[in-house]
Design a protein around this motif. Structure first.
Motif, PDB file in Angstrom:
ATOM      1  N   SER A   1      41.812  36.642  41.961  1.00 32.41           N
ATOM      2  CA  SER A   1      40.630  36.656  41.098  1.00 32.41           C
ATOM      3  C   SER A   1      40.927  37.289  39.748  1.00 32.41           C
ATOM      4  CB  SER A   1      39.497  37.419  41.776  1.00 32.41           C
ATOM      5  OG  SER A   1      39.117  36.724  42.942  1.00 32.41           O
ATOM      6  N   SER A   2      40.521  36.597  38.688  1.00 36.38           N
ATOM      7  CA  SER A   2      40.615  37.148  37.336  1.00 36.38           C
ATOM      8  C   SER A   2      39.236  37.137  36.703  1.00 36.38           C
ATOM      9  CB  SER A   2      41.541  36.288  36.479  1.00 36.38           C
ATOM     10  OG  SER A   2      42.837  36.362  36.953  1.00 36.38           O
ATOM     11  N   LYS A   3      38.988  38.150  35.904  1.00 35.85           N
ATOM     12  CA  LYS A   3      37.682  38.231  35.234  1.00 35.85           C
ATOM     13  C   LYS A   3      37.585  37.169  34.135  1.00 35.85           C
ATOM     14  CE  LYS A   3      36.235  42.287  37.063  1.00 35.85           C
ATOM     15  NZ  LYS A   3      36.046  42.017  38.505  1.00 35.85           N
ATOM     16  N   ASN A   4      36.364  36.764  33.880  1.00 35.06           N
ATOM     17  CA  ASN A   4      36.055  35.828  32.807  1.00 35.06           C
ATOM     18  C   ASN A   4      36.639  36.344  31.484  1.00 35.06           C
ATOM     19  OD1 ASN A   4      34.729  34.313  30.820  1.00 35.06           O
ATOM     20  ND2 ASN A   4      32.866  34.156  32.046  1.00 35.06           N
ATOM     21  N   VAL A   5      37.467  35.532  30.835  1.00 37.26           N
ATOM     22  CA  VAL A   5      38.105  36.017  29.602  1.00 37.26           C
ATOM     23  C   VAL A   5      37.085  36.223  28.474  1.00 37.26           C
ATOM     24  CG1 VAL A   5      40.384  35.040  30.101  1.00 37.26           C
ATOM     25  CG2 VAL A   5      38.709  33.676  28.813  1.00 37.26           C
ATOM     26  N   GLU A   6      35.917  35.633  28.604  1.00 35.67           N
ATOM     27  CA  GLU A   6      34.900  35.833  27.570  1.00 35.67           C
ATOM     28  C   GLU A   6      33.833  36.839  27.995  1.00 35.67           C
ATOM     29  OE1 GLU A   6      35.044  32.448  24.507  1.00 35.67           O
ATOM     30  OE2 GLU A   6      33.945  31.625  26.206  1.00 35.67           O
ATOM     31  N   GLY A   7      34.101  37.514  29.108  1.00 36.44           N
ATOM     32  CA  GLY A   7      33.101  38.433  29.646  1.00 36.44           C
ATOM     33  C   GLY A   7      32.599  39.466  28.641  1.00 36.44           C
TER      34      GLY A   7
ATOM     35  N   ALA B   1      29.111  47.437  34.321  1.00 35.91           N
ATOM     36  CA  ALA B   1      28.806  46.923  35.662  1.00 35.91           C
ATOM     37  C   ALA B   1      28.766  45.389  35.638  1.00 35.91           C
ATOM     38  CB  ALA B   1      27.470  47.474  36.147  1.00 35.91           C
ATOM     39  N   TRP B   2      28.249  44.838  34.553  1.00 33.01           N
ATOM     40  CA  TRP B   2      28.180  43.379  34.415  1.00 33.01           C
ATOM     41  C   TRP B   2      29.594  42.769  34.412  1.00 33.01           C
ATOM     42  CZ3 TRP B   2      23.176  44.080  34.790  1.00 33.01           C
ATOM     43  CH2 TRP B   2      22.312  42.989  34.784  1.00 33.01           C
ATOM     44  N   LEU B   3      30.513  43.477  33.758  1.00 32.71           N
ATOM     45  CA  LEU B   3      31.896  42.987  33.706  1.00 32.71           C
ATOM     46  C   LEU B   3      32.575  43.158  35.056  1.00 32.71           C
ATOM     47  CD1 LEU B   3      32.984  44.354  30.215  1.00 32.71           C
ATOM     48  CD2 LEU B   3      32.550  41.968  30.831  1.00 32.71           C
ATOM     49  N   GLU B   4      32.302  44.282  35.674  1.00 35.01           N
ATOM     50  CA  GLU B   4      32.923  44.571  36.970  1.00 35.01           C
ATOM     51  C   GLU B   4      32.527  43.510  38.001  1.00 35.01           C
ATOM     52  OE1 GLU B   4      31.901  48.554  38.209  1.00 35.01           O
ATOM     53  OE2 GLU B   4      31.925  47.910  40.306  1.00 35.01           O
ATOM     54  N   HIS B   5      31.280  43.072  37.957  1.00 36.02           N
ATOM     55  CA  HIS B   5      30.830  42.071  38.928  1.00 36.02           C
ATOM     56  C   HIS B   5      30.983  40.660  38.388  1.00 36.02           C
ATOM     57  CE1 HIS B   5      29.335  44.846  41.973  1.00 36.02           C
ATOM     58  NE2 HIS B   5      29.048  45.636  40.945  1.00 36.02           N
ATOM     59  N   ASP B   6      31.563  40.525  37.214  1.00 34.56           N
ATOM     60  CA  ASP B   6      31.788  39.220  36.585  1.00 34.56           C
ATOM     61  C   ASP B   6      30.537  38.340  36.755  1.00 34.56           C
ATOM     62  OD1 ASP B   6      33.494  37.903  34.945  1.00 34.56           O
ATOM     63  OD2 ASP B   6      34.876  37.228  36.492  1.00 34.56           O
ATOM     64  N   VAL B   7      29.431  38.858  36.266  1.00 33.46           N
ATOM     65  CA  VAL B   7      28.129  38.249  36.534  1.00 33.46           C
ATOM     66  C   VAL B   7      27.978  36.866  35.896  1.00 33.46           C
ATOM     67  CG1 VAL B   7      25.640  38.477  36.159  1.00 33.46           C
ATOM     68  CG2 VAL B   7      26.989  40.492  36.778  1.00 33.46           C
TER      69      VAL B   7
ATOM     70  N   VAL C   1      42.846  23.925  46.980  1.00 28.54           N
ATOM     71  CA  VAL C   1      43.318  25.203  46.430  1.00 28.54           C
ATOM     72  C   VAL C   1      42.250  25.772  45.496  1.00 28.54           C
ATOM     73  CG1 VAL C   1      45.041  26.271  44.928  1.00 28.54           C
ATOM     74  CG2 VAL C   1      45.737  24.506  46.562  1.00 28.54           C
ATOM     75  N   VAL C   2      41.937  27.055  45.668  1.00 31.81           N
ATOM     76  CA  VAL C   2      40.955  27.713  44.806  1.00 31.81           C
ATOM     77  C   VAL C   2      41.715  28.479  43.714  1.00 31.81           C
ATOM     78  CG1 VAL C   2      39.101  29.416  44.718  1.00 31.81           C
ATOM     79  CG2 VAL C   2      39.304  27.885  46.690  1.00 31.81           C
ATOM     80  N   ILE C   3      41.396  28.213  42.462  1.00 29.74           N
ATOM     81  CA  ILE C   3      42.161  28.809  41.360  1.00 29.74           C
ATOM     82  C   ILE C   3      41.789  30.279  41.179  1.00 29.74           C
ATOM     83  CG2 ILE C   3      42.818  28.584  38.910  1.00 29.74           C
ATOM     84  CD1 ILE C   3      43.332  26.052  40.690  1.00 29.74           C
ATOM     85  N   ASN C   4      40.487  30.515  40.992  1.00 31.42           N
ATOM     86  CA  ASN C   4      40.021  31.862  40.655  1.00 31.42           C
ATOM     87  C   ASN C   4      38.923  32.229  41.656  1.00 31.42           C
ATOM     88  OD1 ASN C   4      39.482  34.249  39.372  1.00 31.42           O
ATOM     89  ND2 ASN C   4      38.664  33.331  37.499  1.00 31.42           N
ATOM     90  N   PRO C   5      39.309  32.815  42.797  1.00 28.39           N
ATOM     91  CA  PRO C   5      38.373  32.924  43.927  1.00 28.39           C
ATOM     92  C   PRO C   5      37.021  33.571  43.591  1.00 28.39           C
ATOM     93  CG  PRO C   5      40.587  33.526  44.611  1.00 28.39           C
ATOM     94  CD  PRO C   5      40.647  33.332  43.121  1.00 28.39           C
ATOM     95  N   ASP C   6      37.025  34.690  42.878  1.00 27.90           N
ATOM     96  CA  ASP C   6      35.738  35.351  42.645  1.00 27.90           C
ATOM     97  C   ASP C   6      34.835  34.483  41.759  1.00 27.90           C
ATOM     98  OD1 ASP C   6      33.924  37.578  42.948  1.00 27.90           O
ATOM     99  OD2 ASP C   6      34.286  37.957  40.820  1.00 27.90           O
ATOM    100  N   ALA C   7      35.421  33.821  40.778  1.00 31.92           N
ATOM    101  CA  ALA C   7      34.626  32.932  39.933  1.00 31.92           C
ATOM    102  C   ALA C   7      34.137  31.722  40.727  1.00 31.92           C
ATOM    103  CB  ALA C   7      35.454  32.477  38.731  1.00 31.92           C
ATOM    104  N   ALA C   8      34.947  31.278  41.670  1.00 35.60           N
ATOM    105  CA  ALA C   8      34.539  30.158  42.524  1.00 35.60           C
ATOM    106  C   ALA C   8      33.364  30.570  43.408  1.00 35.60           C
ATOM    107  CB  ALA C   8      35.723  29.682  43.362  1.00 35.60           C
TER     108      ALA C   8
END
Ligand code: FES
Ligand code: FES
Lengths: 754, 152
Positions: free
Chosen positions: A200-206, B89-95, A646-653
């Motif tokens: 899992s990777s965080k959204n790059v635009e987060g 928190a929003w980033l941590e949970h990738d909301v 195959v799931v690329i980015n599990p948490d985003a999926a």
């Protein structure tokens, strides 16, 4: 006050982003993530990128940039697609800079978001691009070190030659590598050895999202930009007759009011040129608020349309469609649907002898399902920026398929495609609606007419009442049972306004000896378009509710009942062209049984409903758990299982599946657009009910079937079966079957009666 | 037109504008603070949520005349670098999915947590049900609020 303008050329943008470092990032297609930020040297960034394949750029200072090729509308391709490149390139993901790519179908592939296709269609090309660039870098190092390329290894953006102890960064060899021709055949990694994909990777635009940076086209400003809005007819079946703009023109900030024809007579449309209204009444002014106010002062006369012939080109050749005149209403739609459902329809598939089987049946179950038009209601209303002159056109904004709209713009503006530049912005949702490009064409024509850069803005009301909806559908399902309650025949007859929803080769086709699928359609002037899992979003609701009722009738557990049918479809399939893989279907159901504790007595306190469906090459199944909250049925938790390879980015999926579940619950309970005398009866969120925080489940537990299958779709597949899982759980909770969407209407009625 | 003294994100400024102009459009079009979003214009979606003297309000339905001389905070004023605990928190949970609604969601959540560091489920429901998320990220919004609240 300082005026914020976005620069469009990469060179000037990079300059401005550096100037703004630590402050506001004023970019549209800007660097999305730079790690380590401090290492970016302002002076030489613009010129020093060495391009290794269209997707990858590396500086001598070892800054690695990966372009996201595909439009981003919330499916998180800005993150997941570059991850695929990074995997094969063998770089440290944390140090990668991600940037939205330009619109360039030659260098960056099809660039189309829809049909749950983003990852599916880019999976191979992006892996190959990453692997090719890695090989070019190894080649460059081998040449420099005078060693065989086979002996050069990589790790996290570094090149090594073990024997000699030599090493270097990718950046050290980037200039040389960029001169090496892109290799033809490359070896891809074994999926088992992946370390970026699958983590899992965080959204790059987060960070930009949570700080409110100007990511969306609606946020975009441009020197000398005017705002345009279109006053469209108040009803389908009406068009502009005449207008008096004298009062509107006196309003502050107003520049111009005029009418404009979108398509010339006889214009041959493509499948995505759908537009509802052709004669546009346009108000142009300085600010959105001023234009909104001036619109209220317009005096407009509308007149009825007559039957119009439209020519639509496409892969299957030209078709002519007659768009009927008339002011349509939901009540007459429902009556007509009942009438058409009884008429003979087009046969779509037939196995065995369903007529005889039904005639000989000991028992028949017959149920009819309906669903209303749905508006997409993207959170960011339709808008587009255009600056069009006689020589060229610049268009910036949210669209799912720039490559499809470009030929249309070229034709309508009479400009060669290379004079049309389209820039893709992050979209505030799409759900299918933004695959249609009428608003780009409108913006372009308005800009050309007023000879200025213009942003066309739809108000929420404009957006919701424009059309291009999910069609209104119905289907009647019938099943014939013998005296031993074996299913001997199955019949689905589906119809809709203005298309039928039936996927004739889907389950349970292939599992029943005698099978018949038929479809019919009623023409309408209410326009329709793709909406998250087109047709499937209705079929799954109807079919999977019907199977639930059928399972009950034959006295079987609803999951076991489906598994038995799938066993038949696998071992001894009926007919040809069954378009699903029974094993993968079984796989999601089995995992769902386990994850949801299906047979666990503790879960008896919930009213549980199950449903499963296949679409976009993926399999999804849910168990919906309903409880009573304030006397009303409430979906408290959901278990979801998806097989999308195959799931690329599990948490985003997981996020995507959770969103699909919420979307499904919301539309099942509340979604619906109705019409009276051609006018939409809902034009904003006060009357079009959307699911809200308190109505959403507290927990949505998502699991993926683990396998090495190349990725299949994810954005759409989990959505359709939610409707049926909700209906089936509602039955458990209320003792009543729900056949007509949105179900919420009927629950409210029940309560009033109680 | 009339002149108003505005206090936005701690910055005092004077603006000459039609008194009926909603604060939303003043923020977006006059002050270029575009983190506050337009979603419905009728106080139904929450995309335009800002803090008005510490309370979450829908700026699309608040005329600028009513905002004059009041302390207004927008998403741009929540923190310098996106490091407010709620943003974290929003980033941590990738909301976010599309992200369009999220600044409004964050402003609603922050107003709640500023007053009530440990809200109950019902209190969160009451505070957050004015914000629509079309992408359906409510489960993560809940998780983010819960983790931001326990950190306080
Ligand atoms: S824009 Fe203000 S609540 Fe929707
Ligand atoms: S994230 Fe898209 S509307 Fe909330």
């Amino acid at each position: 006050m300082e005026k914020i303008n976005t620069s469009f050329s990469r060179r000037s943008f990079l300059k401005s982003s550096v100037l703004a470092s630590g402050g506001l990032m004023i970019s549209f297609s800007g660097l999305s993530k730079y790690m380590p930020e401090d290492n970016i040297k302002p002076i030489n960034l613009a010129d020093e990128w060495n391009e290794l394949t269209g997707y990858i750029k590396i500086t001598s200072d070892n800054i690695i940039k990966i372009l996201n090729p595909n439009p981003e509308f919330g499916q998180n391709v800005m993150t997941s697609l570059p991850m695929i490149v990074a995997e094969e390139l063998d770089v440290d993901w944390k140090k990668v800079v991600v940037e939205m790519g330009p619109h360039d179908n030659v260098k960056l592939g099809p660039q189309f978001t829809g049909g749950s296709n983003s990852v599916r269609m880019y999976w191979k090309p992006l892996r190959e691009a990453g692997a090719a660039a890695r090989q070019m870098l190894r080649e460059a190092a081998a040449q420099t070190w005078h060693v065989p390329m086979d002996e050069v290894t990589t790790k996290a953006g570094m090149l090594y030659h073990e024997k000699s102890g030599k090493s270097g960064t990718y950046g050290d060899f980037a200039t040389l590598a960029a001169a090496i021709p892109i290799p033809k055949g490359v070896t891809l990694k074994d999926i088992k050895s992946f370390n970026v994909v699958g983590n899992s990777s965080k959204n790059v635009e987060g960070l930009k999202i949570v700080t409110g940076k100007p990511l969306f086209a609606l946020d975009h400003d441009y020197e000398g930009m005017l705002i345009a809005m279109i006053e469209h007819p108040p009803a389908f079946g009406k068009k502009l007759k005449s207008f008096d703009a004298s009062e509107a023109l006196k309003m502050p900030g107003i520049k111009d009011v005029f009418s404009l024809k979108l398509y010339e007579d006889g214009y041959e449309q493509t499948g995505f040129d759908t537009r509802t209204f052709n004669d546009l009444l346009v108000v142009v002014g300085n600010t959105t608020w001023e234009v909104m106010n001036a619109r209220k002062k317009l005096k407009v006369t509308w007149e009825p349309t007559s039957d119009t012939k439209e020519v639509i080109g496409g892969f299957r050749g030209k078709t002519e469609v007659i768009i009927p005149a008339g002011l349509e209403s939901t009540s007459s739609h429902l009556e007509k649907m009942t009438e058409y459902a009884k008429k003979p329809a087009q046969q779509l598939r037939k196995d065995g002898d369903p007529e005889t089987a039904f005639a000989n049946a000991a028992q028949i179950l017959e149920r009819t399902y309906t669903a209303p038009f749905l508006a997409h209601n993207c959170m960011e209303p339709m808008n587009y920026f255009a600056h069009v002159t006689d020589e060229k056109a610049l268009l910036i904004g949210p669209h799912q398929a720039p490559g499809w709209i470009e030929p249309t713009l070229a034709k309508i503006l009479n400009l060669p495609p290379d004079k049309i530049e389209i820039q893709m912005t992050r979209m505030g949702g799409g759900f299918g609606l933004r695959a249609y490009g009428h608003y780009l064409t409108e913006a372009a024509l308005i800009s050309r007419k007023v000879k200025a850069p213009v942003k066309l803005v739809y108000s929420r009301e404009d957006d919701m009442t424009y059309g291009i909806y999910r069609p209104m559908y119905t289907a009647t399902y019938r099943a014939a049972l013998d005296a031993n309650k074996n299913i001997i025949a199955f019949h689905v007859k589906g119809g809709g306004i203005p298309e039928h929803p039936v996927h004739a080769n889907r389950f349970p086709a292939g599992a029943i000896d005698n099978y018949l699928a038929e479809g019919w359609a009623i023409p309408s002037n209410i326009t329709i378009g793709a909406f998250r899992a087109p047709r499937s979003n209705f079929n799954a609701a109807a079919e999977q509710s019907f199977l639930d009722e059928l399972a009950e009738m034959v006295g079987k557990d609803p999951i076991e009942f489906r598994l038995e049918l799938l066993k038949r479809a696998k071992e001894n399939p009926v007919g040809k062209n069954n378009d699903y893989d029974a094993d993968r279907y079984v796989g999601v159901l089995n995992l769902l049984k386990e994850k949801s504790g299906w047979n666990n007595p503790e879960n008896k306190k919930y009213s549980r409903g199950v449903a499963a469906y296949f679409c976009h090459n993926s399999y999804a199944a849910h168990v919906v758990d309903i409880v009573k909250k304030d006397g009303q049925p409430y979906v408290e938790r959901v278990f979801s299982v998806v097989d999308c390879g195959v799931v690329i980015n599990p948490d985003a999926a997981v996020n995507m599946v959770q969103g699909a579940v919420v979307d499904g619950i919301g539309n099942a309970f509340y979604g619906g657009l109705t019409h009276k005398d051609g006018a939409s009866e809902q034009n904003n969120f006060n009357r079009y009910r959307m699911i809200r925080y308190k109505e959403a489940p507290k927990k949505i537990d998502v699991s993926f079937v683990k396998n090495d299958v190349d990725p299949t779709g994810l954005g759409e597949p989990p959505f359709p079966p939610v409707f049926a899982a909700v209906a089936n759980a509602l039955y458990k909770n209320t003792g009543k079957r729900f056949y007509d969407q949105p179900f919420g209407k009927f629950i409210e009625l029940n309560r009033q009666r109680m | 037109m009339a002149t108003f003294n505005l206090d936005i994100n701690g910055k005092k400024q004077t603006l000459d504008v039609d008194p009926k102009t909603p604060l939303l459009w003043v923020l977006r079009e006059h002050l270029k603070l575009v983190g506050t979003k337009y979603g419905c214009g009728i106080a139904q979606c929450g995309a335009c949520t800002v803090h008005f003297e510490g309370n979450a309000v829908r700026s699309c339905s608040l005329p600028v005349s009513a905002a004059a001389n009041k302390k207004i905070t927008t998403i741009e004023g929540l923190s310098e670098n996106g490091d407010h605990p709620v943003q974290k928190a929003w980033l941590e949970h990738d909301v976010a999915q599309c992200g369009y609604c999220q600044t409004g969601q964050i402003m609603s959540a922050t107003a709640l947590l500023n007053k009530n560091a440990n809200p109950t489920d019902e209190q969160i429901e009451a505070a957050m049900s004015g914000n629509i998320c079309r992408c359906g990220t409510y489960v993560r919004i809940r998780e983010a609020i819960l983790s931001a609240s326990s950190k306080k």
